[in-house]
Scaffold this active site. Sequence first.
Site, PDB file in Angstrom:
ATOM      1  N   LYS A   1       0.324   5.331  -8.695  1.00  0.00           N
ATOM      2  CA  LYS A   1      -0.630   4.448  -8.459  1.00  0.00           C
ATOM      3  C   LYS A   1      -1.600   5.008  -7.500  1.00  0.00           C
ATOM      4  O   LYS A   1      -2.932   5.008  -7.745  1.00  0.00           O
ATOM      5  CB  LYS A   1       0.002   3.353  -7.794  1.00  0.00           C
TER       6      LYS A   1
ATOM      7  N   ARG B   1      12.996   7.235  -3.592  1.00  0.00           N
ATOM      8  CA  ARG B   1      12.140   8.113  -2.982  1.00  0.00           C
ATOM      9  C   ARG B   1      12.446   9.645  -3.442  1.00  0.00           C
ATOM     10  O   ARG B   1      11.764  10.659  -3.160  1.00  0.00           O
ATOM     11  CB  ARG B   1      12.517   8.292  -1.337  1.00  0.00           C
TER      12      ARG B   1
ATOM     13  N   GLN C   1       9.449  -3.692  -4.083  1.00  0.00           N
ATOM     14  CA  GLN C   1       9.375  -2.808  -3.178  1.00  0.00           C
ATOM     15  C   GLN C   1       8.823  -3.666  -1.681  1.00  0.00           C
ATOM     16  O   GLN C   1       8.604  -2.721  -0.653  1.00  0.00           O
ATOM     17  CB  GLN C   1       8.403  -1.693  -3.178  1.00  0.00           C
TER      18      GLN C   1
END
Length: 733
Positions: free
Chosen positions: A33, A606, A250
């Site tokens: 993104k 992550r 998220q």
Amino acid sequence: MTNLLVGLNDPQREAVTTIDGPVLTLAGPGSGKTRALTHRIAYLIQECGIAPWNILAVTFTNKAAKEMRNRLLTMLSENQVYYVSVGTFHSLCARWLRREIEVLGYYDTNFVIYDTNEQQTIVKKALREMDLDEKRWRPNAMHRVISNAKNEMITPDKLPVRTYQEEIAARVYEQYQKLMQQNNAMDFDDLLLITHLLFQSQPEVLAKYREQYQYVMVDEFQDTNMVQYQLVQMLAGKHGNIFSVGDIDQGIYSWRGADYRNVLNFQKDYPTHKLIRLSQNYRSTDTIVNAAKHIISKNTQRIENELFTERGLGHKIKQVEKYDAEEEADYVVSEVRRLNDEENIPAGDVAVMYRTNAQSRLLEEAFIRQSMPYLLLRGIKFYERKEIKDLLAYLRVLHNPADSLSLSRIINVPARGIGAKTISKLDRWAFSQNLSPLKAILRLGVELNLQNHPFSTRSKRVLTGFGQLLDRLFVAKENLSLPDFFDFLVARSNYKEFTKDGSEEGEERWENLLELRRSMTSFGPTSAVEVLGEFLENVALVADADMLTEENSATALLTLHTAKGLEFPVVFIVGMEDGLFPHSRSAEDSERMEEERRLAYVGVTRAKDRLYLTRAFRRQRGYSGFYEPSEASRFLSDLPPELVDGGRRSPRKSSTISRPKNKSTRWGSTKKSATPTKTTVSYKIGEKVTHAKFGKGTVISTKIDRGEEYVQVAFEGQGIKTLAVSFAKLERS
DNA sequence: AATGTGTTCTTTTTT
DNA sequence: AGAACACATT
């Protein structure tokens, strides 16, 4: 096709080229993104002829903003990038307010930003002024109420007052705001709130910014709060060129007023929006992506966005269980070393993440013990040092003379004989003269034969002396560059010799101050007065993650929250235990439990290549020093066995539960003790027992100390007692 | 005014 | 167990 679109997948390309009207991009973790965002900005400028200053991009952290700028520099000229507005809501608002706030009439452009501690102090001041007992009215709780109210744009007069509690809260809130204004200071929430107020009450100001920001982009939309969303709506008003990027899965900041429903609101408020899904993950292996999906799939509050990757299976997730938290920490460090030695993975590629800050301590100790480099991402720590706070207080007073909080911090540092008595006299006198304390001090120096002041000759002398110092500093800030001004300040205030007192700690303090000075050098030769505001603003708004740099070669230690938006080849998530993660504070509420799950999702995603999930069978929690046994995190059981290596799923070897080795020093040596040294507890938490004297009770914790087992028992009507098992005659009942 | 002592509170996450 | 703060002592 322009080269800005090369290497983008279809939805990314669509995100880049759909420039008009509202767009909602659902972007899974690692789906590129940032890439889409930066290319979109470059595309707007290069292909569509949009002026850089017509573009606004809101990021979640300063680090993300900086990174975006750096990426833009690879596609655009320095000059073009310079004019794009990129920043966090907080820093952008601060910048706008700096320019516009004076029209409101009750703040001036040199306002300062108070950190959490100072906000707390203001709450206490408010309580004191209202004659309320701090014990009864917890400043902490009061502050929470105030902050929550602000996040929902509720002014003191609109706060519900159905109970006495709420009524007090509303009044404290009101007083708090008054004090903030008196000090020409804002808290974090004010930056947003007052910007909102500014736009709302000053149509011409809003019009100006609306005009300027033709294209608005907002990242991490799921973590915006009500004020932020409304700011976006206001700015994007007519044209509606809003490009929002978000991922409900998220959203981890609801406790700070953020509401993932804003993503849904966006869909409702802009029915014509285009929906784009970025589903291909370029970051992680299939194993990791899959694990993440299994964890998040249990949530009910979601928008479907099926993540996939083409990176292949990669390594299995390593699940590790250790005897206690100390061993867990030691394991992590040795594994980092092993990865380095045997698999050529630099320590800087590794991050260790945890749910609560308190967990960092054991990790730090383990890294130090094994002399491995680490970087603790709790950035504010630097700014929490006394010498740094003192110096910043000087700078703030000089920047914003209304800041009486900072003034009281430095008025007698270094000691110049201005004690509590004198200060309270000063405050009262200043108030009666309708002056700020600082102005009162300066006045005392100017009008030499002033009669109506309450000070003794001595007090007056030291106060005017301090006033002269400030006078000189006010002059100096006009003429010297920021670093030079710093030098002048530490010399003239005697702070240098005060802090650099010859001791080792003094030397360290001085080093810290030099570090602070170094951070000033980037402002160049411009006079201090010009840049002080920006400098102080930067200091106030630094985030923990901002510390992390590309060339960092040490293992990063950070909370899962801080890890948001970051990625690492190797990730350890420690403390995978129910009660810790998910945190017990979220247990009662399914909404909050879903947020814990999202936090786990963020943490897992992550990792690029390898993921370690570790836990301990017992850990010290709270302040008691007692070990508490712990159960595996429910998130661990969400992982399908074929993705996981180790832990309880693999065929159990006899030594899965490792016993501490060579730990005789910690638990006492066997030499001295006559009784056999115990290493395991015999009582369980929750077990009912009876004591000859105290009666019936329940075991609430157990520990072994020097081979002796101790239990804490809550006795009915007797309170909590700590008993040594071998002495107390306890019976199980 | 500076230093020492005792008491109380804290741990969820942060711009 | 440790910080922060109020209160007391020198």
